[in-house]
Design a protein around this motif. Structure first.
Motif, PDB file in Angstrom:
ATOM      1  N   GLN A  25       0.846  -1.186   0.000  1.00 38.93           N
ATOM      2  CA  GLN A  25       0.000   0.000   0.000  1.00 38.93           C
ATOM      3  C   GLN A  25       0.888   1.245   0.000  1.00 38.93           C
ATOM      4  N   ARG A  26       0.236   2.402   0.036  1.00 32.78           N
ATOM      5  CA  ARG A  26       1.001   3.639   0.143  1.00 32.78           C
ATOM      6  C   ARG A  26       1.374   3.882   1.601  1.00 32.78           C
ATOM      7  N   THR A  27       2.383   4.713   1.813  1.00 31.76           N
ATOM      8  CA  THR A  27       2.894   4.930   3.162  1.00 31.76           C
ATOM      9  C   THR A  27       1.827   5.458   4.112  1.00 31.76           C
ATOM     10  N   GLN A  28       0.824   6.171   3.606  1.00 34.81           N
ATOM     11  CA  GLN A  28      -0.217   6.694   4.485  1.00 34.81           C
ATOM     12  C   GLN A  28      -1.088   5.592   5.068  1.00 34.81           C
ATOM     13  N   HIS A  29      -0.989   4.369   4.525  1.00 33.43           N
ATOM     14  CA  HIS A  29      -1.827   3.260   4.981  1.00 33.43           C
ATOM     15  C   HIS A  29      -1.180   2.439   6.089  1.00 33.43           C
ATOM     16  N   ARG A  30      -0.064   2.872   6.599  1.00 32.34           N
ATOM     17  CA  ARG A  30       0.611   2.057   7.606  1.00 32.34           C
ATOM     18  C   ARG A  30      -0.301   1.841   8.815  1.00 32.34           C
ATOM     19  N   GLY A  31      -0.561   0.575   9.130  1.00 34.03           N
ATOM     20  CA  GLY A  31      -1.478   0.239  10.214  1.00 34.03           C
ATOM     21  C   GLY A  31      -0.752  -0.255  11.443  1.00 34.03           C
ATOM     22  N   GLY A  32      -1.527  -0.816  12.365  1.00 35.63           N
ATOM     23  CA  GLY A  32      -0.972  -1.280  13.625  1.00 35.63           C
ATOM     24  C   GLY A  32      -0.095  -2.506  13.452  1.00 35.63           C
ATOM     25  N   GLY A  33       0.987  -2.562  14.215  1.00 31.70           N
ATOM     26  CA  GLY A  33       1.861  -3.721  14.237  1.00 31.70           C
ATOM     27  C   GLY A  33       2.599  -3.974  12.950  1.00 31.70           C
ATOM     28  N   ALA A  34       2.949  -2.910  12.201  1.00 31.43           N
ATOM     29  CA  ALA A  34       3.522  -3.089  10.876  1.00 31.43           C
ATOM     30  C   ALA A  34       4.963  -2.601  10.803  1.00 31.43           C
ATOM     31  N   HIS A  82       7.975  -1.602   7.934  1.00 25.04           N
ATOM     32  CA  HIS A  82       7.845  -0.835   6.706  1.00 25.04           C
ATOM     33  C   HIS A  82       9.077  -1.036   5.833  1.00 25.04           C
ATOM     34  N   LEU A  83       8.839  -1.362   4.543  1.00 27.92           N
ATOM     35  CA  LEU A  83       9.922  -1.480   3.582  1.00 27.92           C
ATOM     36  C   LEU A  83       9.569  -0.652   2.350  1.00 27.92           C
ATOM     37  N   HIS A  84      10.334   0.394   2.079  1.00 24.55           N
ATOM     38  CA  HIS A  84      10.068   1.278   0.938  1.00 24.55           C
ATOM     39  C   HIS A  84      10.248   0.522  -0.372  1.00 24.55           C
ATOM     40  N   LEU A  85       9.306   0.709  -1.305  1.00 26.09           N
ATOM     41  CA  LEU A  85       9.392   0.089  -2.621  1.00 26.09           C
ATOM     42  C   LEU A  85       9.718   1.107  -3.705  1.00 26.09           C
ATOM     43  N   LEU A  86       8.901   2.142  -3.838  1.00 25.86           N
ATOM     44  CA  LEU A  86       9.161   3.192  -4.812  1.00 25.86           C
ATOM     45  C   LEU A  86       8.334   4.414  -4.488  1.00 25.86           C
ATOM     46  N   ASP A  87       8.826   5.564  -4.901  1.00 25.75           N
ATOM     47  CA  ASP A  87       8.093   6.811  -4.722  1.00 25.75           C
ATOM     48  C   ASP A  87       6.970   6.904  -5.750  1.00 25.75           C
ATOM     49  N   GLU A  88       5.875   7.538  -5.354  1.00 28.08           N
ATOM     50  CA  GLU A  88       4.737   7.689  -6.253  1.00 28.08           C
ATOM     51  C   GLU A  88       4.880   8.952  -7.092  1.00 28.08           C
ATOM     52  N   PRO A 108      -0.992   7.266 -11.037  1.00 28.04           N
ATOM     53  CA  PRO A 108       0.381   6.842 -10.771  1.00 28.04           C
ATOM     54  C   PRO A 108       1.035   6.271 -12.028  1.00 28.04           C
ATOM     55  N   GLU A 109       2.211   6.748 -12.324  1.00 27.80           N
ATOM     56  CA  GLU A 109       2.884   6.344 -13.557  1.00 27.80           C
ATOM     57  C   GLU A 109       3.094   4.844 -13.632  1.00 27.80           C
ATOM     58  N   ILE A 110       3.389   4.201 -12.497  1.00 23.94           N
ATOM     59  CA  ILE A 110       3.645   2.766 -12.510  1.00 23.94           C
ATOM     60  C   ILE A 110       2.411   1.984 -12.948  1.00 23.94           C
ATOM     61  N   LEU A 111       1.214   2.523 -12.671  1.00 22.97           N
ATOM     62  CA  LEU A 111      -0.021   1.844 -13.061  1.00 22.97           C
ATOM     63  C   LEU A 111      -0.363   2.090 -14.524  1.00 22.97           C
ATOM     64  N   ALA A 112       0.086   3.210 -15.060  1.00 22.07           N
ATOM     65  CA  ALA A 112      -0.216   3.544 -16.457  1.00 22.07           C
ATOM     66  C   ALA A 112       0.833   3.019 -17.417  1.00 22.07           C
ATOM     67  N   GLY A 118       4.876  12.940  -2.942  1.00 21.77           N
ATOM     68  CA  GLY A 118       5.415  12.890  -1.585  1.00 21.77           C
ATOM     69  C   GLY A 118       5.065  11.603  -0.862  1.00 21.77           C
ATOM     70  N   GLN A 119       4.285  10.727  -1.512  1.00 19.55           N
ATOM     71  CA  GLN A 119       3.957   9.427  -0.939  1.00 19.55           C
ATOM     72  C   GLN A 119       4.761   8.339  -1.640  1.00 19.55           C
ATOM     73  N   SER A 120       4.791   7.168  -1.034  1.00 17.64           N
ATOM     74  CA  SER A 120       5.537   6.046  -1.585  1.00 17.64           C
ATOM     75  C   SER A 120       4.700   4.780  -1.503  1.00 17.64           C
ATOM     76  N   TYR A 121       5.009   3.824  -2.361  1.00 21.73           N
ATOM     77  CA  TYR A 121       4.482   2.474  -2.222  1.00 21.73           C
ATOM     78  C   TYR A 121       5.421   1.709  -1.301  1.00 21.73           C
ATOM     79  N   ALA A 122       4.836   0.936  -0.415  1.00 27.01           N
ATOM     80  CA  ALA A 122       5.643   0.258   0.594  1.00 27.01           C
ATOM     81  C   ALA A 122       5.104  -1.139   0.854  1.00 27.01           C
ATOM     82  N   LEU A 123       5.992  -1.979   1.345  1.00 22.71           N
ATOM     83  CA  LEU A 123       5.623  -3.312   1.811  1.00 22.71           C
ATOM     84  C   LEU A 123       5.527  -3.247   3.330  1.00 22.71           C
ATOM     85  N   PHE A 124       4.347  -3.535   3.866  1.00 28.38           N
ATOM     86  CA  PHE A 124       4.140  -3.577   5.308  1.00 28.38           C
ATOM     87  C   PHE A 124       4.019  -5.039   5.742  1.00 28.38           C
TER      88      PHE A 124
END
Length: 297
Positions: A148-157, A159-165, A240-244, A264-270
């Motif tokens: 998800q995007r970095t703004q979605h970081r939930g409880g007990g997670a 964070h590993l950055h994947l790419l900037d949006e 998002p460019e990656i989706l297009a 200013g947001q990023s895609y991340a692995l939580f």
């Protein structure tokens, strides 16, 4: 240890079905049982609890105050039991399962087309994937990871950055040509994304234009809908460019606006701590990072 007052699953199902339908006949039809079996289950439940759950009048069954109170607990309990069973079924005869929560469009357009390559490296692994826009709470939900995007970081997670949006302004070649100015873009229909309604206004502000001009146009729930609408020539998408990227490579879409814009947001692995020791999670994490790095190579 099961207590004498604890209802059976059959009793809970019969009770909930009667509460919804108002008669044992309709409840029996819903459950695929006989009317007498449903009636026995409800009567047995009332005897077990020592309270009348229904007020009966002329074959109609109306919940009593106690019944309404019990229903509020019984229905969620059956739902959770069903979810637990479904979760276990996801193993599909395999010894291991990887449960993934992912943004809907990212999952459909980017991740799923690549999953065959990952599964080839782990043939004994089953994938259980769910689309999620809301943050995942790993303390209460069974997911092994979320993309998800970095703004979605939930409880007990973790964070590993994947790419900037970065957002691209795209349209069908039949609608517009590359190299338009921001003002020229605003003269075209603007496709809106309902879960991120500030994208076009923010884009206007960055271009020094009145953001009030940016709220017209058809509105869609997900970016894949925006992309489909753009391909169909319904308007200009800000996505998002990656989706297009795939649609741009095929020529279904072209970049029509100024340069891509960073949000200013990023895609991340939580992921929760419990996933760190799973071999199949580690394999997926490494594969995912390689795939992400590969698209920029």
């Amino acid at each position: 240890m099961r207590h004498a007052h604890t209802p059976t699953i059959a009793e809970l199902e019969a009770f909930c079905a009667c509460a919804r339908s108002g008669t044992t006949i309709r409840a029996a039809q819903t459950l695929g049982l006989t009317q007498s079996a449903v009636s026995r289950s409800v009567t047995g439940l009332e005897a077990r609890l020592g309270v009348a759950l229904f007020v009966r009048a002329r074959r109609r069954m109306t919940l009593s105050d106690a019944g309404r109170s019990f229903l509020r607990e019984a229905e969620p309990l059956l739902d959770r039991l069903n979810e637990a069973a479904t979760s276990v079924m996801a193993f599909g005869g395999q010894a291991r399962v990887l449960r993934i929560a992912v943004l809907p469009t990212f999952g459909r357009l980017w991740l799923i087309p690549r999953l065959k390559g990952f599964q080839a490296t782990m043939p004994g692994l089953s994938i259980d994937m769910a689309a999620r826009l809301a943050p995942v709470d790993f303390e209460t939900e069974p997911f092994d990871l979320a993309i998800q995007r970095t703004q979605h970081r939930g409880g007990g997670a973790n964070h590993l950055h994947l790419l900037d949006e970065e957002l691209a302004v795209v349209a069908a070649p039949s609608l517009a040509s590359p190299g338009l100015s921001a003002r020229e873009v605003l003269r075209l229909p603007l496709l809106q994304q309902s879960t991120r309604p500030a994208l076009w206004p923010d884009w206007c502000r960055a271009a020094g234009l009145d953001p009030r001009q940016a709220l017209r146009g058809a509105r869609f729930d997900h970016f894949d809908m925006v992309l489909d609408a753009a391909v169909a020539g319904l308007g200009v998408g800000l996505v998002p460019e990656i989706l297009a990227r795939a649609s741009l490579a095929r020529g279904d879409l072209v970049r029509v606006g100024p340069e891509d814009v960073a949000t200013g947001q990023s895609y991340a692995l939580f992921f929760p701590d419990r996933s760190a020791d799973l071999p199949h999670f580690a394999r997926f994490r490494n594969w995912l990072r390689a795939e992400i790095e590969g698209i920029w190579a």
